[in-house]
Design an enzyme around this catalytic site. Structure first.
Site, PDB file in Angstrom:
ATOM      1  N   GLN A  69       0.832  -1.198   0.000  1.00  0.00           N
ATOM      2  CA  GLN A  69       0.000   0.000   0.000  1.00  0.00           C
ATOM      3  C   GLN A  69       0.869   1.251   0.000  1.00  0.00           C
ATOM      4  O   GLN A  69       1.847   1.359   0.741  1.00  0.00           O
ATOM      5  CB  GLN A  69      -0.919   0.011   1.223  1.00  0.00           C
ATOM      6  CG  GLN A  69      -2.013  -1.043   1.194  1.00  0.00           C
ATOM      7  CD  GLN A  69      -3.118  -0.721   0.198  1.00  0.00           C
ATOM      8  OE1 GLN A  69      -3.060   0.266  -0.528  1.00  0.00           O
ATOM      9  NE2 GLN A  69      -4.146  -1.551   0.166  1.00  0.00           N
ATOM     10  N   CYS A  88     -10.043  -0.675  -4.134  1.00  0.00           N
ATOM     11  CA  CYS A  88      -9.437   0.594  -4.532  1.00  0.00           C
ATOM     12  C   CYS A  88     -10.185   1.212  -5.699  1.00  0.00           C
ATOM     13  O   CYS A  88      -9.847   2.308  -6.137  1.00  0.00           O
ATOM     14  CB  CYS A  88      -7.964   0.384  -4.899  1.00  0.00           C
ATOM     15  SG  CYS A  88      -7.720  -0.771  -6.264  1.00  0.00           S
TER      16      CYS A  88
END
Length: 818
Positions: free
Chosen positions: A528, A736
């Site tokens: 991430q 996402c």
């Protein structure tokens, strides 16, 4: 005599999300005369006093449906809370107008005209070097808004059909621009007059000037083509003055929300998510098979304003500026024709190839910006050419800067830059057609320049490893197996050791921390980009999953195992499933580093391995005969050819569009669908559990899955697998890309048809469907299984200053036996 219809029955379809039935104005409406009568001609003005009963903030903010249908007749009487004319209509609390009103329609048309005018006034920023073999660039023009699927042949055929006389024409597939060179001024004037404004499909052709921009390099001149859309009354020519007017800055392109305060950014993201979640409700309602009762979560969506479940807010990012631990910088030419390392100012398909420095981008760290400047300084004197996106030639392509934080004990809360302890630099090149001796010489000079620059910087920049990635594809998105080469890092006064043929695992890794867990990061591993916000994300997913020691946790699309490892202490067993072999090795290494003994990582497809794994660990659980059947498990592997074809097209488009990742678009490279499949029987099951510990399979009382797929979402066969296994009662979906979450949730939460259908194999219409539309059609062939239902959702802002954020949704099924 007919009874007067209730106000809820008269609410327009598009108002069900804004009008709350609990705020009805008067309980005496039932006593109003039921005979229809015309409204009084004298309507109150905006300055007239509002009746005392208008305490509802939505009073007169929507047009009455009876008024629209019957031209003024209404059975509600004078107490009707809806407007009976444009003059009565009032703005809504958010300063918007009823979309069915004339005023809203005019405003919408005006906005579209302004956007179109703004687009027309923009400058087409093509800065690649184009060979001008045809002669005078003043006789060349650029055609804008051409179909992307056209090549040079299609452009020439179009010009011939229009009767246009020209000397040469070029166009590359995938772009919206083409170049036409005329033989003389007469041909140019006639051609421009005939082509300007010509309609192709739903767009009109624009004529752009090809402005040559010479610059000095190695004693020779190169032409940098900068087409500029010519406006009425504007003189064409080679003047530089005002040529950059109207061009968006790199800050506006990369961080479009940076001009807003952080609170306003979160509000904008919340509005976007609410709109997307309402789309899920509408699409799921349409996807429900005929003859099947709508699920309760759809029926009760009106009480939530059209939402499938409550959106419980957005968790803020602990770090707002300079939060990215990975930045991918493109290599190209600026608008002034100088070699630049930064970000492209637009979409390549629209003919934008100009690159500008990232100095004003608030989400880029200072360390990453400094390394981009060092690499840019080196390119200005390099003997090897920059990558040309128009001709697909060149050498230098991209710079990736990856940063690793120090542990929490060593972190400095006041100076976030001091928390960066390790840095990895990845230089992407295309070595095809270049001599090895020249390439090796450039690599030695590059390593020396970066090491020296990092040491001379104030403060000194950390540099842990330097890696070269050799990629010869068209897009900068390289496959997972692209060759890697480690460059030695030495002090400038020491002779460099020989270059290594391949990257050594121990020398090409950096480390980062999520909470108290340490993670080893290889050059292509997914991690991430906002580490501190990722801690909040994983903690939220674990809380919603309701984990305990009797839980078997499936980490689907586990990547390098970050989710499973951070939650391992809260469950009995973690099984990570990942189809990328190198990512599985990284996950195994990370589990060993942190001393995690209850994690198992399997290299394979989720649809191939979940069935056998569930049999191993759930033998003692009771079966739910209502939804478990061998037929269901058999149908999991049956995907229509049209679905496979559509998925392949989407993956190809994602790859072509992924050349400049800065807002989280291609965060999950390690699990892209196009990577080669890994069957269980062909791949070792990498695990940190010894054989002695696994002699007797453990049994667990409940199964929970956490999925964190790439932007394209879960593959249809994975969705069928998740639905087919009835012991899986709880699913936490981390996305996402909320649009792909909506599409997957439609398939996960829609009821199965009574009789399964098969899609038409020759139906070419699937190519043009939206992701939600395609999901609705897949529901028709869903095997008999119990659907999930949305319970709640929450966003986590991993990408401040951009429109993107992570959306977490909890999906559940009723308990066994209910």
């Amino acid at each position: 005599m007919m009874a007067a219809p209730s106000s809820s029955a008269t609410t327009p379809a598009d108002e069900t999300e804004t009008v709350n039935p609990d705020t009805e104005l008067s309980e005496g409406n039932a006593d109003v005369a039921t005979l229809k009568r015309k409204r009084e001609e004298d309507t109150p003005s905006d300055d007239a006093p509002v009746p005392a009963s208008s305490v509802n903030p939505l009073w007169k903010t929507s047009l009455c449906s009876f008024f629209r249908r019957t031209n003024g007749l209404c059975s509600h009487g004078s107490e009707c809370k809806f407007a009976h004319g444009e003059e009565e209509l009032r703005p809504r609390p958010d300063n918007t107008w009823d979309p069915t009103s004339e005023r809203a329609k005019r405003e919408k048309a005006d906005n579209e005209d302004r956007e179109r005018e703004k687009e027309d006034k923009g400058v087409l920023m093509m800065t690649e070097m184009v060979d001008e073999e045809e002669g005078d660039a003043g006789l060349s023009k650029c055609l804008v808004h051409l179909p992307q699927k056209w090549g040079s042949d299609q452009l020439r055929n179009f010009l011939n059909d229009q009767g246009t006389v020209y000397k040469s024409a070029k166009k590359k597939k995938g772009m919206m621009v083409g170049f036409v060179t005329f033989g003389d001024r007469e041909q140019l004037e006639t051609g421009v007059k005939g082509l300007d404004g010509k309609s192709i499909g739903n767009k009109n052709i624009k004529i752009a000037d090809v402005i040559p921009r010479p610059f000095e390099k190695k004693g020779r001149q190169e032409n940098i083509v900068l087409p500029k859309v010519q406006q009425d009354g504007e003189q064409s020519g080679d003047e530089d003055k005002g040529s950059n007017a109207g061009i968006r800055s790199v800050r506006d392109v990369v961080t479009p929300l940076a001009h807003l305060s952080y609170a306003e950014q979160l509000e904008e993201k919340k509005k976007s998510l609410l709109h997307m979640l309402k789309k899920l409700t509408r699409s799921a309602r349409k996807a429900c098979p005929s003859g099947v009762v709508l699920p309760d979560w759809i029926l009760k969506s009106r009480e939530r304003g059209g939402l499938p479940c409550n959106l419980e807010g957005i968790l803020e990012s602990p770090l707002i500026d300079g939060y990215r631990n990975k930045c991918e910088f493109s290599v190209g030419y600026s608008l002034n024709g100088q070699p630049t390392v930064g970000f492209m100012l637009g979409n390549y398909r629209e003919g934008v190839t100009a690159v500008e420095e990232p100095n004003n981008c608030p989400n880029v760290s200072t360390i990453a910006s400094k390394y981009a400047a060092l690499f840019q300084r080196f390119l200005q004197c390099s003997e090897l050419p920059l990558w040309n996106r128009f001709n697909n030639t060149g050498f230098w392509r991209q710079l990736t800067v990856r940063e690793g934080r120090r542990s929490a004990e060593m972190a400095d809360s006041h100076h976030t830059e001091n928390n960066i302890g390790e840095v990895m630099l990845i230089i992407q090149v295309c070595s095809a057609g270049h001599e090895d001796s020249v390439v090796n010489g450039e690599f030695e000079r590059l390593a020396k320049a970066l090491v020296t620059g990092a040491a001379e910087s104030s403060p000194c920049l950390p540099l842990t490893c330097l890696v070269v990635q050799d990629h010869q594809g068209i897009s900068n998105v390289a496959p997972a197996d692209a060759p890697l080469r480690s460059l030695p890092i030495t002090l400038s006064n020491n002779p460099p050791p020989p270059l290594e043929a391949s990257a050594n695992d121990d020398k090409t890794r950096i480390h980062d921390y999520i909470g108290n867990h340490k993670f080893s990061i290889s050059p292509t591993a997914f991690f991430q980009v906002n580490t501190l916000a990722a801690e909040k994300l994983y903690s939220l997913a674990g809380d919603w999953a309701d984990l305990d020691s009797d839980t078997l946790l499936f980490d689907v699309c586990c990547g390098t195992g970050t989710i499973g490892i951070t939650l391992a202490h809260r469950v009995g067993m973690v099984i990570g499933i990942e189809m990328n072999a190198s990512a599985v090795l990284d996950a195994q290494r990370n589990a060993e580093i942190n001393g995690i003994a209850n994690c198992k990582f399997v290299c394979g497809k989720a649809e191939d391995v979940m069935g056998s794994l569930l049999k191993d660990y759930l033998q003692s659980l009771p079966q739910n005969t209502a939804f478990v059947s061998t037929k269901c498990e058999e149908e999991v592997d049956n995907i229509d050819s049209c679905e496979k074809e559509k998925t392949g097209i989407d993956e190809k488009q994602d790859t072509e569009n992924g050349s400049n990742n800065l807002a989280g678009e291609s965060q999950h490279k390690s699990s892209l669908p196009e990577i080669e499949d890994h069957k269980m029987e062909d791949q070792p099951q990498n695990t940190c559990i010894s054989n002695k510990e696994r002699t007797s399979p453990l049994q667990f009382k409940k199964v929970v899955a956490i999925v964190d797929p790439p932007r394209a979402g879960l593959h249809p066969t994975v969705i069928k697998t998740l639905r087919a296994h009835s012991h899986l009662r709880k699913l936490v979906y981390i996305s996402c890309n909320p649009e792909s979450l909506v599409a997957n949730a439609i398939e996960l939460c829609s009821p199965s048809p009574e009789n399964g259908e098969k899609g038409k194999k020759d139906n070419r219409g699937w190519r043009n469907m939206s992701s939600a539309g395609l999901a609705r059609h897949r529901v028709k062939s869903m095997p008999k299984s119990e659907p999930f239902r949305p319970v709640k959702a929450m966003a986590v802002d991993l990408f401040p200053h951009t429109p993107h954020c992570e959306l977490v949704m909890l999906l559940e099924r009723h308990h066994l036996g209910t």
